[in-house]
Scaffold this motif. Structure first.
Motif, PDB file in Angstrom:
ATOM      1  N   PHE A 171      52.340  33.101  -8.386  1.00  0.00           N
ATOM      2  CA  PHE A 171      53.721  33.596  -8.395  1.00  0.00           C
ATOM      3  C   PHE A 171      53.743  35.118  -8.369  1.00  0.00           C
ATOM      4  N   SER A 172      52.696  35.758  -8.889  1.00  0.00           N
ATOM      5  CA  SER A 172      52.590  37.220  -8.804  1.00  0.00           C
ATOM      6  C   SER A 172      52.513  37.654  -7.351  1.00  0.00           C
ATOM      7  N   ILE A 173      51.671  36.973  -6.574  1.00  0.00           N
ATOM      8  CA  ILE A 173      51.512  37.306  -5.157  1.00  0.00           C
ATOM      9  C   ILE A 173      52.789  37.004  -4.397  1.00  0.00           C
ATOM     10  N   LEU A 174      53.416  35.896  -4.724  1.00  0.00           N
ATOM     11  CA  LEU A 174      54.682  35.534  -4.067  1.00  0.00           C
ATOM     12  C   LEU A 174      55.733  36.611  -4.303  1.00  0.00           C
ATOM     13  N   LEU A 175      55.844  37.081  -5.540  1.00  0.00           N
ATOM     14  CA  LEU A 175      56.814  38.134  -5.838  1.00  0.00           C
ATOM     15  C   LEU A 175      56.432  39.450  -5.178  1.00  0.00           C
ATOM     16  N   GLU A 176      55.135  39.746  -5.131  1.00  0.00           N
ATOM     17  CA  GLU A 176      54.681  40.986  -4.504  1.00  0.00           C
ATOM     18  C   GLU A 176      55.035  41.002  -3.022  1.00  0.00           C
ATOM     19  N   GLU A 177      54.957  39.856  -2.362  1.00  0.00           N
ATOM     20  CA  GLU A 177      55.185  39.797  -0.918  1.00  0.00           C
ATOM     21  C   GLU A 177      56.640  39.541  -0.541  1.00  0.00           C
ATOM     22  N   THR A 178      57.407  38.898  -1.421  1.00  0.00           N
ATOM     23  CA  THR A 178      58.798  38.564  -1.077  1.00  0.00           C
ATOM     24  C   THR A 178      59.822  39.257  -1.965  1.00  0.00           C
ATOM     25  N   GLY A 179      59.374  39.906  -3.037  1.00  0.00           N
ATOM     26  CA  GLY A 179      60.270  40.657  -3.888  1.00  0.00           C
ATOM     27  C   GLY A 179      61.197  39.809  -4.733  1.00  0.00           C
ATOM     28  N   PHE A 180      62.205  40.475  -5.273  1.00  0.00           N
ATOM     29  CA  PHE A 180      63.171  39.812  -6.157  1.00  0.00           C
ATOM     30  C   PHE A 180      63.903  38.687  -5.436  1.00  0.00           C
ATOM     31  N   ILE A 181      64.262  38.904  -4.176  1.00  0.00           N
ATOM     32  CA  ILE A 181      65.007  37.894  -3.421  1.00  0.00           C
ATOM     33  C   ILE A 181      64.164  36.634  -3.229  1.00  0.00           C
ATOM     34  N   GLY A 182      62.902  36.821  -2.858  1.00  0.00           N
ATOM     35  CA  GLY A 182      62.026  35.663  -2.681  1.00  0.00           C
ATOM     36  C   GLY A 182      61.828  34.902  -3.978  1.00  0.00           C
ATOM     37  N   GLY A 183      61.651  35.637  -5.072  1.00  0.00           N
ATOM     38  CA  GLY A 183      61.494  34.982  -6.370  1.00  0.00           C
ATOM     39  C   GLY A 183      62.739  34.211  -6.755  1.00  0.00           C
ATOM     40  N   LEU A 184      63.912  34.785  -6.443  1.00  0.00           N
ATOM     41  CA  LEU A 184      65.171  34.117  -6.758  1.00  0.00           C
ATOM     42  C   LEU A 184      65.316  32.811  -5.978  1.00  0.00           C
ATOM     43  N   VAL A 185      64.869  32.806  -4.725  1.00  0.00           N
ATOM     44  CA  VAL A 185      64.917  31.582  -3.909  1.00  0.00           C
ATOM     45  C   VAL A 185      64.050  30.491  -4.529  1.00  0.00           C
ATOM     46  N   ILE A 186      62.838  30.847  -4.943  1.00  0.00           N
ATOM     47  CA  ILE A 186      61.924  29.873  -5.543  1.00  0.00           C
ATOM     48  C   ILE A 186      62.473  29.352  -6.867  1.00  0.00           C
ATOM     49  N   ILE A 187      62.987  30.247  -7.694  1.00  0.00           N
ATOM     50  CA  ILE A 187      63.564  29.821  -8.978  1.00  0.00           C
ATOM     51  C   ILE A 187      64.750  28.895  -8.736  1.00  0.00           C
ATOM     52  N   SER A 188      65.567  29.197  -7.723  1.00  0.00           N
ATOM     53  CA  SER A 188      66.720  28.354  -7.392  1.00  0.00           C
ATOM     54  C   SER A 188      66.269  26.968  -6.958  1.00  0.00           C
TER      55      SER A 188
END
Length: 358
Positions: free
Chosen positions: A254-271
């Motif tokens: 999830f660290s790498i996912l956030l590093e590559e997609t940022g806050f928006i990408g993390g928000l999509v995954i959390i959603s």
């Protein structure tokens, strides 16, 4: 169906980011083996086929099935502690090698304990005393073997998920107070008996006090998440995956996912995870029997606890525990058993026969 769509989406995202996060690590450490993404894809196929098989099987709905699975899980937990059978990895003897993949008995134990608890608590013929005693034994026996490995992360996830199930079953507050006090005493004893656990707590409070030791993973994770901004550095452009963050395709994916997609990408995954959990609990609410309802609640709670624990570790909100992110982290044992849970939930949700809440 939103429930199934969310888990398929998360699993596909998992393959994409296992490829991105583990590409360099795979080249350096596993030159002659298949890339992590191909392995993860094969595990996903096995998991989906397993879920389809489980989805319509009547034995999933029989109390004797859960007793058998529970007994086998205990035998596996004992077996993994035997030298020559159990495989030591990262200081924990938690794995059994099957050749094509490593099997973690604690994953099976999570399923067995929650299923056993749900069907045991739905038996109205038992007295309250019998119910309390059986619930404590069902939970504490496997927890003891898991802690011997030691695997504190799996034990913690199982305990919290079991508490959600027991709360949904209507157990009184005094039961939780008693178990809670016992758990605190046991936790203090465990920390005192193994100094590395105290080191983890200290590194959580101040990871920079030992930046090359106990605080290393937490710091490297924050260095991945912090600079990512709103949109990240783009898919495949992580810097921390170049051996800065140990095994980035596993617990810290999830660290790498956030590093590559940022806050928006993390928000999509959390959603997507929130959609999965809400639809799972909604399916539990519609279940016609108490046993089905409690089982679905237990399994959905299990994956919810594991998800938010992993995300809490990655973002520095919780101490490092070694818990994977469901559907996304690399690993055959985790992915296949998680999809097995999906098959069980679908089975119980689609076969509520109106027999009454018993």
């Amino acid at each position: 169906m939103l429930f199934l769509a969310s888990v398929l989406f998360l699993s596909i995202i998992g393959i994409l980011f296992v490829h991105s996060a583990g590409s360099y690590w795979s080249q350096v450490h596993y030159k002659d083996q298949l890339p992590f993404a191909l392995k993860q894809g094969s595990y996903l196929i096995v998991g989906i086929l397993g879920a389809l098989f489980i989805r319509n099987k009547r034995f999933i709905r029989l109390p004797k099935f859960w007793l058998i699975i529970y007994v086998f899980s205990i035998l596996f937990l004992i077996g993994v502690l035997i030298p020559g059978i159990g495989v030591v990895r990262n200081g924990s003897q938690s794995w059994i090698s099957l050749g094509f993949m490593n099997f973690q008995p604690a994953e099976l134990a999570k399923i067995a304990v929650l299923g056993m608890l749900a069907f045991s608590l739905s038996n109205e013929k038992k007295t309250k005393g019998q119910m309390y005693f059986q619930s404590a034994v069902i939970l504490l026996l496997p927890i003891t073997f898991i802690m011997i490995q030691p695997d504190f992360g799996s034990a913690f996830v199982l305990i919290v998920a079991s508490f959600f199930l027991l709360f949904a079953a209507g157990l009184p507050l005094k039961f939780f107070v008693t178990i809670g006090i016992t758990g605190i005493i046991a936790l203090v004893a465990l920390i005192a008996s193994a100094p590395y656990r105290l080191d983890r707590i200290q590194s959580f409070l101040d990871p920079w006090s030992d930046p090359l030791g106990t605080g290393f993973q937490a710091i490297q994770s924050l260095l991945a998440v912090g600079p990512a901004g709103l949109f990240g550095f783009g898919y495949g452009n992580s810097r921390q995956k170049f051996l800065y963050l140990p095994e980035p395709q596993n617990d810290f994916i999830f660290s790498i996912l956030l590093e590559e997609t940022g806050f928006i990408g993390g928000l999509v995954i959390i959603s997507a995870f929130v959609l999965f959990f809400t639809t799972g609990f909604a399916m539990a609410a519609r279940a016609k029997t108490r046993a089905y309802q409690l089982t679905i609640i237990g399994f959905t709670s299990l994956l919810a606890v594991q998800t938010f624990l992993n995300m809490g570790v990655v973002t520095g909100l919780l101490p490092v525990t070694g818990v994977t992110l469901p559907f996304i982290s690399y690993g055959g044992s985790s992915l296949v058993t998680t999809w097995g849970i999906i098959g069980i939930i679908l089975n119980l949700a689609n076969n509520s026969t109106g027999e009454g809440r018993r």
